[in-house]
Scaffold this active site. Structure first.
Site, PDB file in Angstrom:
ATOM      1  N   LYS A 170       0.808  -1.208   0.000  1.00  0.00           N
ATOM      2  CA  LYS A 170       0.000   0.000   0.000  1.00  0.00           C
ATOM      3  C   LYS A 170       0.845   1.263   0.000  1.00  0.00           C
ATOM      4  O   LYS A 170       0.404   2.326  -0.421  1.00  0.00           O
ATOM      5  CB  LYS A 170      -0.894   0.020   1.265  1.00  0.00           C
ATOM      6  CG  LYS A 170      -1.880  -1.099   1.352  1.00  0.00           C
ATOM      7  CD  LYS A 170      -2.587  -1.033   2.736  1.00  0.00           C
ATOM      8  CE  LYS A 170      -3.534  -2.198   2.879  1.00  0.00           C
ATOM      9  NZ  LYS A 170      -3.953  -2.382   4.265  1.00  0.00           N
ATOM     10  N   GLY A 171       2.047   1.149   0.549  1.00  0.00           N
ATOM     11  CA  GLY A 171       2.844   2.331   0.884  1.00  0.00           C
ATOM     12  C   GLY A 171       3.092   3.327  -0.234  1.00  0.00           C
ATOM     13  O   GLY A 171       3.200   4.522   0.014  1.00  0.00           O
ATOM     14  N   ARG A 180      -0.829   6.939   7.184  1.00  0.00           N
ATOM     15  CA  ARG A 180      -0.560   6.984   5.735  1.00  0.00           C
ATOM     16  C   ARG A 180      -1.041   8.291   5.108  1.00  0.00           C
ATOM     17  O   ARG A 180      -0.518   8.738   4.106  1.00  0.00           O
ATOM     18  CB  ARG A 180      -1.265   5.817   5.022  1.00  0.00           C
ATOM     19  CG  ARG A 180      -0.718   4.445   5.362  1.00  0.00           C
ATOM     20  CD  ARG A 180      -1.271   3.418   4.378  1.00  0.00           C
ATOM     21  NE  ARG A 180      -1.172   2.050   4.871  1.00  0.00           N
ATOM     22  CZ  ARG A 180      -0.112   1.262   4.725  1.00  0.00           C
ATOM     23  NH1 ARG A 180       0.951   1.694   4.096  1.00  0.00           N
ATOM     24  NH2 ARG A 180      -0.105   0.038   5.194  1.00  0.00           N
ATOM     25  N   GLU A 199       8.096   2.267  -5.601  1.00  0.00           N
ATOM     26  CA  GLU A 199       8.070   1.893  -4.175  1.00  0.00           C
ATOM     27  C   GLU A 199       8.100   3.144  -3.306  1.00  0.00           C
ATOM     28  O   GLU A 199       8.579   4.197  -3.732  1.00  0.00           O
ATOM     29  CB  GLU A 199       9.314   1.047  -3.843  1.00  0.00           C
ATOM     30  CG  GLU A 199       9.051  -0.434  -3.789  1.00  0.00           C
ATOM     31  CD  GLU A 199       8.245  -0.864  -2.560  1.00  0.00           C
ATOM     32  OE1 GLU A 199       7.585  -0.019  -1.927  1.00  0.00           O
ATOM     33  OE2 GLU A 199       8.279  -2.058  -2.246  1.00  0.00           O
ATOM     34  N   ASP A 200       7.640   3.023  -2.069  1.00  0.00           N
ATOM     35  CA  ASP A 200       7.769   4.137  -1.127  1.00  0.00           C
ATOM     36  C   ASP A 200       9.119   4.110  -0.428  1.00  0.00           C
ATOM     37  O   ASP A 200       9.722   5.148  -0.201  1.00  0.00           O
ATOM     38  CB  ASP A 200       6.623   4.142  -0.100  1.00  0.00           C
ATOM     39  CG  ASP A 200       6.491   2.821   0.634  1.00  0.00           C
ATOM     40  OD1 ASP A 200       6.884   1.789   0.076  1.00  0.00           O
ATOM     41  OD2 ASP A 200       5.999   2.821   1.772  1.00  0.00           O
ATOM     42  N   PHE A 204      12.445   5.531  11.852  1.00  0.00           N
ATOM     43  CA  PHE A 204      11.190   4.926  11.418  1.00  0.00           C
ATOM     44  C   PHE A 204      10.254   6.040  10.950  1.00  0.00           C
ATOM     45  O   PHE A 204       9.765   6.824  11.746  1.00  0.00           O
ATOM     46  CB  PHE A 204      10.533   4.105  12.526  1.00  0.00           C
ATOM     47  CG  PHE A 204       9.440   3.223  12.006  1.00  0.00           C
ATOM     48  CD1 PHE A 204       9.715   1.946  11.531  1.00  0.00           C
ATOM     49  CD2 PHE A 204       8.128   3.684  11.927  1.00  0.00           C
ATOM     50  CE1 PHE A 204       8.704   1.144  11.010  1.00  0.00           C
ATOM     51  CE2 PHE A 204       7.113   2.895  11.409  1.00  0.00           C
ATOM     52  CZ  PHE A 204       7.403   1.618  10.953  1.00  0.00           C
ATOM     53  N   VAL A 205      10.067   6.106   9.638  1.00  0.00           N
ATOM     54  CA  VAL A 205       9.302   7.212   9.063  1.00  0.00           C
ATOM     55  C   VAL A 205       7.869   6.794   8.741  1.00  0.00           C
ATOM     56  O   VAL A 205       7.599   5.631   8.422  1.00  0.00           O
ATOM     57  CB  VAL A 205       9.986   7.759   7.788  1.00  0.00           C
ATOM     58  CG1 VAL A 205      11.196   8.600   8.130  1.00  0.00           C
ATOM     59  CG2 VAL A 205      10.375   6.640   6.840  1.00  0.00           C
ATOM     60  N   ASP A 222      14.284  -0.412   2.300  1.00  0.00           N
ATOM     61  CA  ASP A 222      14.815  -0.456   3.667  1.00  0.00           C
ATOM     62  C   ASP A 222      15.848  -1.578   3.723  1.00  0.00           C
ATOM     63  O   ASP A 222      17.033  -1.354   3.491  1.00  0.00           O
ATOM     64  CB  ASP A 222      13.623  -0.677   4.602  1.00  0.00           C
ATOM     65  CG  ASP A 222      13.968  -0.481   6.070  1.00  0.00           C
ATOM     66  OD1 ASP A 222      15.144  -0.600   6.418  1.00  0.00           O
ATOM     67  OD2 ASP A 222      13.056  -0.222   6.880  1.00  0.00           O
ATOM     68  N   ASP A 273       3.114   3.729   6.767  1.00  0.00           N
ATOM     69  CA  ASP A 273       2.317   3.532   7.977  1.00  0.00           C
ATOM     70  C   ASP A 273       3.132   3.057   9.162  1.00  0.00           C
ATOM     71  O   ASP A 273       4.250   2.573   9.026  1.00  0.00           O
ATOM     72  CB  ASP A 273       1.228   2.481   7.713  1.00  0.00           C
ATOM     73  CG  ASP A 273       1.785   1.058   7.674  1.00  0.00           C
ATOM     74  OD1 ASP A 273       2.804   0.838   6.969  1.00  0.00           O
ATOM     75  OD2 ASP A 273       1.244   0.179   8.355  1.00  0.00           O
TER      76      ASP A 273
HETATM   77  C1  PRP Z   1       7.055  -1.616   3.257  1.00  0.00           C
HETATM   78  C2  PRP Z   1       7.312  -0.688   2.091  1.00  0.00           C
HETATM   79  C3  PRP Z   1       8.174  -1.502   1.147  1.00  0.00           C
HETATM   80  C4  PRP Z   1       8.923  -2.413   2.088  1.00  0.00           C
HETATM   81  C5  PRP Z   1      10.333  -1.924   2.240  1.00  0.00           C
HETATM   82  O1  PRP Z   1       5.976  -2.446   2.957  1.00  0.00           O
HETATM   83  O2  PRP Z   1       6.121  -0.271   1.486  1.00  0.00           O
HETATM   84  O3  PRP Z   1       7.384  -2.264   0.261  1.00  0.00           O
HETATM   85  O4  PRP Z   1       8.250  -2.364   3.355  1.00  0.00           O
HETATM   86  O5  PRP Z   1      11.057  -2.677   3.174  1.00  0.00           O
HETATM   87  P1  PRP Z   1      12.202  -3.714   2.768  1.00  0.00           P
HETATM   88  O6  PRP Z   1      13.151  -2.991   1.864  1.00  0.00           O
HETATM   89  O7  PRP Z   1      12.838  -4.039   4.111  1.00  0.00           O
HETATM   90  O8  PRP Z   1      11.568  -4.906   2.144  1.00  0.00           O
HETATM   91  P2  PRP Z   1       5.033  -3.157   4.066  1.00  0.00           P
HETATM   92  O9  PRP Z   1       5.355  -4.616   4.120  1.00  0.00           O
HETATM   93  O10 PRP Z   1       5.115  -2.403   5.363  1.00  0.00           O
HETATM   94  O11 PRP Z   1       3.600  -3.011   3.414  1.00  0.00           O
HETATM   95  P3  PRP Z   1       2.769  -1.674   3.042  1.00  0.00           P
HETATM   96  O12 PRP Z   1       3.441  -1.046   1.819  1.00  0.00           O
HETATM   97  O13 PRP Z   1       1.418  -2.191   2.738  1.00  0.00           O
HETATM   98  O14 PRP Z   1       2.817  -0.733   4.233  1.00  0.00           O
END
Ligand code: PRP
Length: 177
Positions: A43-44, A165, A99-100, A152-153, A103, A159
């Protein structure tokens, strides 16, 4: 809502808008004369992707993928779950994954493998945020808005336990949220 929360502004709406426009301008130049498929990773990435495509001056096709690895936690489970797949074939198409945040890099690594197996003409990555301190996978980022510190943003699509969000800026949670 009973609890009072006051996220601190980390990256303002104005700064985000400036970088989004700059990335969109590069993308417009790089993909001139190609048919582009933009994949928004839910969703991010939904707010970033929405703002980005409004500034890309090219005809494009928008697709969505939903994945999850964090659930309600601040720490990745280490496993990516594909929760919703594309609705069309990307074979022979120029694909831009949006992607958002990168990490650990686990999600992008998983998605690139998944999508490359479908034989796109090209596959590039645009991400709003990149947190190098936590990187565990080799990830190539083609369009990056902001490299950030190990914080942690939340906000602008990101979220914490499903909340925040909707914030128009990128924030950091203060103690006691
Ligand atoms: C978050 C974000 C990326 C991912 C990045 O997704 O949107 O997709 O984590 O982290 P990584 O590089 O350690 O894999 P999340 O699983 O929280 O789902 P969301 O987008 O629905 O919030």
């Amino acid at each position: 809502m009973n609890d009072i929360y006051t996220p601190e502004v980390y990256i303002s709406e104005e700064e985000i808008a400036r970088r989004v426009l700059s990335l969109a301008t590069s993308i417009t130049k790089d993909y001139a004369n190609s048919e582009l498929v933009v994949i928004c990773v839910l969703k991010g990435a939904f707010i970033f992707c929405s703002d980005l495509i409004k500034k890309i001056q090219l005809p494009l096709q928008l697709e969505f993928l939903a994945v999850s690895s964090y659930g309600d936690s601040q720490v990745s489970s280490g496993r990516v779950r594909l929760e919703m797949d594309l609705t069309c074939s990307i074979e022979g198409k120029h694909v831009l994954l949006v992607e958002d945040i990168v990490d650990s890099g686990l999600t992008v690594n998983y998605l690139k493998t998944l999508l490359l197996a479908r034989h796109p003409a090209s596959l590039k990555l645009a991400t709003l945020l990149y947190k190098p301190s936590n990187l565990k996978y080799d990830v190539q980022i083609d369009y990056l808005a902001f490299e950030i510190e190990d914080k942690f943003v939340i906000g602008y699509g990101l979220d914490y336990a499903g909340r925040y969000r909707e914030l128009p800026f990128i924030g950091i949670l203060n103690a006691g949220h």
